[in-house]
Write an enzyme that holds these catalytic residues in place. Structure first.
Site, PDB file in Angstrom:
ATOM      1  N   HIS A  89      -6.140   8.422  -8.171  1.00 23.86           N
ATOM      2  CA  HIS A  89      -5.406   8.805  -6.965  1.00 23.86           C
ATOM      3  C   HIS A  89      -5.642  10.264  -6.591  1.00 23.86           C
ATOM      4  O   HIS A  89      -5.716  10.598  -5.403  1.00 23.86           O
ATOM      5  CB  HIS A  89      -3.921   8.529  -7.162  1.00 23.86           C
ATOM      6  CG  HIS A  89      -3.622   7.056  -7.237  1.00 23.86           C
ATOM      7  ND1 HIS A  89      -2.385   6.568  -7.587  1.00 23.86           N
ATOM      8  CD2 HIS A  89      -4.409   5.969  -6.997  1.00 23.86           C
ATOM      9  CE1 HIS A  89      -2.417   5.241  -7.561  1.00 23.86           C
ATOM     10  NE2 HIS A  89      -3.638   4.866  -7.211  1.00 23.86           N
ATOM     11  N   ASP A 144      -3.581  -0.433  -5.849  1.00 21.02           N
ATOM     12  CA  ASP A 144      -3.618   0.986  -6.194  1.00 21.02           C
ATOM     13  C   ASP A 144      -4.775   1.606  -5.427  1.00 21.02           C
ATOM     14  O   ASP A 144      -5.341   0.984  -4.528  1.00 21.02           O
ATOM     15  CB  ASP A 144      -3.761   1.200  -7.713  1.00 21.02           C
ATOM     16  CG  ASP A 144      -5.064   0.649  -8.277  1.00 21.02           C
ATOM     17  OD1 ASP A 144      -5.820  -0.008  -7.532  1.00 21.02           O
ATOM     18  OD2 ASP A 144      -5.346   0.862  -9.472  1.00 21.02           O
TER      19      ASP A 144
END
Length: 262
Positions: A89, A144
């Protein structure tokens, strides 16, 4: 940079990022996530790089998370995934926030985190044998890699949920029709098309590209009036920047602007 799972090369001011685990379909594991962050920081900070292309080694872009490596963690899988997604991320955040355009060359299957990464690109081009599938719900997981952020913004909420719930596989042409990629080209021509575009963009006003990217992103949470106020501030700042001055002068002098650093 001696990375093995994610390779960065630089040609004509274009950073070419290659996901490099072809033997497992460029599946994302801990090491790849960590190296992707290293490369994202390098692309963001290296002044020689003015546009970035991301693709996969072999005949796949990325099949998504390496479930075999995750499962090998046993009872520690939860902690392991928090570490992997922390690297992943942060890498996507650097790619998304940098001024430089990020162009995806989607060569084959983009599944799970691979599809999320494709959606996070500013522009994306797919080979004619590409496939797109979110894949998460099929194995009882959730998205995700920014998938739940970019996908609904690209295709709309109902279509995004359809892709999640049904595990529907989109062809490259369908992905183009849904706005996930800009165009579909032959497998043989994919990298040539993307590199040519990247090299042209690398000659452009990179800081204006970055400011435009931020404007578009912020527009989703602003009112009309507040967004126009931001537009006013940004275009004013751009008009007195080096890029703005060069662009206006070139227009008035009827010549091509030279946005490369002097």
């Amino acid at each position: 940079m001696d990375n093995q799972s994610v390779v960065l090369s630089i040609e004509n001011n274009v950073g070419i990022v290659t996901l490099n685990r072809p033997e497992v379909g460029n599946a994302l594991d801990f090491q790849m996530a960590k190296e992707l962050l290293d490369v994202a920081i390098a692309c963001s900070e290296n002044q020689e790089i003015r546009a970035v292309v991301i693709t996969g080694a072999g005949n796949k872009f990325s099949v998504g998370g390496d479930l075999k490596s995750f499962a090998s963690e046993g009872e520690e899988i939860g902690s392991h995934l928090k570490i992997v997604t922390a690297y992943l991320h942060q890498a996507i955040s650097y790619f998304a926030r940098m001024n430089k355009p990020l162009i995806g060359a989607i060569n084959g299957i983009a599944a799970g985190a691979g599809m999320s990464l494709a959606c996070a690109c500013d522009l994306a081009y797919a080979s004619d044998n590409s496939k797109f599938v979110m894949a998460y719900n099929k194995v009882g997981l959730t998205p995700d890699g920014s998938g739940s952020y970019f996908l609904p913004r690209i295709v709309g909420m109902k279509r995004a949920l359809e892709l999640m719930y049904t595990n529907r596989v989109l062809s490259g042409q369908e992905a183009s029709e849904w706005g996930i990629v800009n165009d579909v080209v032959s497998e043989e021509q994919l990298m040539n098309v993307v590199i040519e575009l990247a090299e042209n963009l690398a000659k452009g006003p990179v800081n204006a590209f970055g400011a435009t990217k931020k404007l578009f992103s912020h527009s989703l949470q602003e009112t009309l009036e507040s967004q126009m106020a931001i537009e006013s501030n940004v275009i004013t700042e751009r008009s007195i920047s080096q890029e703005g001055k060069e662009g206006i002068s070139a227009f008035l002098e009827k010549r091509e602007a030279n946005f490369l650093p002097k």
